[in-house]
Write an enzyme that holds these catalytic residues in place. Structure first.
Site, PDB file in Angstrom:
ATOM      1  N   SER A  94       0.822  -1.219   0.000  1.00  0.00           N
ATOM      2  CA  SER A  94       0.000   0.000   0.000  1.00  0.00           C
ATOM      3  C   SER A  94       0.855   1.269   0.000  1.00  0.00           C
ATOM      4  CB  SER A  94      -0.921   0.007   1.220  1.00  0.00           C
ATOM      5  OG  SER A  94      -1.731  -1.139   1.214  1.00  0.00           O
TER       6      SER A  94
HETATM    7  N1  SAM Z   1      -0.599  -4.978   3.919  1.00  0.00           N
HETATM    8  C1  SAM Z   1       0.144  -5.329   2.742  1.00  0.00           C
HETATM    9  C2  SAM Z   1       1.559  -4.874   2.784  1.00  0.00           C
HETATM   10  O1  SAM Z   1       1.961  -4.215   3.761  1.00  0.00           O
HETATM   11  O2  SAM Z   1       2.287  -5.191   1.834  1.00  0.00           O
HETATM   12  C3  SAM Z   1      -0.515  -4.870   1.466  1.00  0.00           C
HETATM   13  C4  SAM Z   1      -1.812  -5.489   1.260  1.00  0.00           C
HETATM   14  S1  SAM Z   1      -2.386  -5.585  -0.391  1.00  0.00           S
HETATM   15  C5  SAM Z   1      -2.977  -3.958  -0.653  1.00  0.00           C
HETATM   16  C6  SAM Z   1      -3.819  -6.587  -0.053  1.00  0.00           C
HETATM   17  C7  SAM Z   1      -3.470  -7.994   0.302  1.00  0.00           C
HETATM   18  O3  SAM Z   1      -4.669  -8.623   0.774  1.00  0.00           O
HETATM   19  C8  SAM Z   1      -2.991  -8.818  -0.872  1.00  0.00           C
HETATM   20  O4  SAM Z   1      -1.770  -9.405  -0.570  1.00  0.00           O
HETATM   21  C9  SAM Z   1      -4.087  -9.840  -1.066  1.00  0.00           C
HETATM   22  O5  SAM Z   1      -3.642 -11.076  -1.555  1.00  0.00           O
HETATM   23  C10 SAM Z   1      -4.635  -9.956   0.347  1.00  0.00           C
HETATM   24  N2  SAM Z   1      -5.985 -10.498   0.445  1.00  0.00           N
HETATM   25  C11 SAM Z   1      -7.042 -10.301  -0.387  1.00  0.00           C
HETATM   26  N3  SAM Z   1      -8.117 -10.971   0.056  1.00  0.00           N
HETATM   27  C12 SAM Z   1      -7.733 -11.608   1.199  1.00  0.00           C
HETATM   28  C13 SAM Z   1      -8.405 -12.458   2.125  1.00  0.00           C
HETATM   29  N4  SAM Z   1      -9.689 -12.808   1.959  1.00  0.00           N
HETATM   30  N5  SAM Z   1      -7.713 -12.911   3.189  1.00  0.00           N
HETATM   31  C14 SAM Z   1      -6.407 -12.573   3.371  1.00  0.00           C
HETATM   32  N6  SAM Z   1      -5.715 -11.792   2.516  1.00  0.00           N
HETATM   33  C15 SAM Z   1      -6.373 -11.292   1.452  1.00  0.00           C
END
Ligand code: SAM
Length: 244
Positions: A94
């Site tokens: 992000s």
């Molecule tokens: N917090 C992260 C970082 O510091 O790099 C960035 C997050 S990224 C914007 C969103 C993440 O949420 C992705 O890696 C995606 O695969 C994960 N994601 C999406 N749906 C999810 C779910 N149902 N459960 C867990 N993770 C999920």
């Protein structure tokens, strides 16, 4: 005659140390520049955030966590730009401003238990750990989960607990949580996360359509279990996926 090999080895080690130090200095300078940019954005959005600046502990955490270590090598040059960066598998780390405000809005004290949904690179989890929180983080894409595990361990963030799975359901065995941070956009607030939020706890979650802009929402659970929500500002996150 004395061998020159040990001397050459020493010279090589010294050169590597100097190069590392130069890299660290360069990246530290970029971190400070990134923080300066975030401060400008915070002032510009102060009315919506209901704060003019962030907790000093959040700035300190951002200054300590080496964001360039959380992106693929080909993205390291842009790791400190104030924007999301690709981490592969169609996902992003992000924008630093978003990481900063979401962390700050949680209002966490050291020792608080916090659940992150969407480990991604592990950067947000590392920032929370720098605040002294007990961090639990779930990622649905297995290779990202495995990479984050290796990375966080290599960087010494051994206390962070990671799980591969669908974060929509939270982490029941470790609940309740003082803070819950969802870093992917949900169509609605997942009911299991509401249950797993401790009385007096707070959740920060982007809510809305996965294809457009969402609202960043604060959910407070009062000591008596009532839920109160407030929309903070428009954001744009990748969708919360899974078969829920
Ligand atoms: N917090 C992260 C970082 O510091 O790099 C960035 C997050 S990224 C914007 C969103 C993440 O949420 C992705 O890696 C995606 O695969 C994960 N994601 C999406 N749906 C999810 C779910 N149902 N459960 C867990 N993770 C999920």
């Amino acid at each position: 005659m004395r061998s020159v090999a040990p001397l050459l080895l020493l010279a090589a080690v010294a050169a590597a140390i100097v190069a590392d130090a130069a890299d660290d200095g360069e990246y530290a300078a970029r971190r400070r520049a990134m923080i300066a940019e975030i401060k400008v954005d915070v002032v510009a959005t102060a009315e919506m955030l209901k704060r003019e600046s962030l907790d000093a502990r959040v700035w300190a955490a951002l200054e300590r966590v080496p964001r360039h270590e959380f992106v693929p090598p080909e993205e390291q040059a842009v790791a400190y730009e104030n924007r999301p960066v690709s981490i592969g598998h169609g996902q992003t780390i992000s924008q630093p401003y978003i990481v900063a405000i979401m962390t700050d809005l949680l209002n966490l004290r050291a020792g608080a238990r916090v659940l992150e949904v969407g480990t991604g690179s592990g950067y947000q989890a590392a920032v929370l750990a720098e605040l002294g929180c007990r961090v639990f983080s779930i990622e649905i894409i297995e290779p990202l989960h495995a990479e984050a595990r290796e990375r966080l361990s290599r960087l010494g963030f051994d206390g962070i607990r990671l799980r591969h799975g669908d974060g929509y359901y939270g982490w029941k065995e470790e609940a309740p949580f003082d803070g819950i941070l969802v870093t992917a956009a949900a169509g609605q607030i997942p009911p299991p996360l509401l249950v797993q939020l401790a009385p007096g706890g707070r959740m920060i979650i982007p809510v809305g359509s996965s294809f457009f802009v969402q609202d960043l929402v604060i959910v407070d659970k009062t000591k008596t279990g009532e839920l109160r929500t407030r929309q903070v500002l428009p954001v744009s996150f990748v969708p919360l996926t899974g078969a829920h």
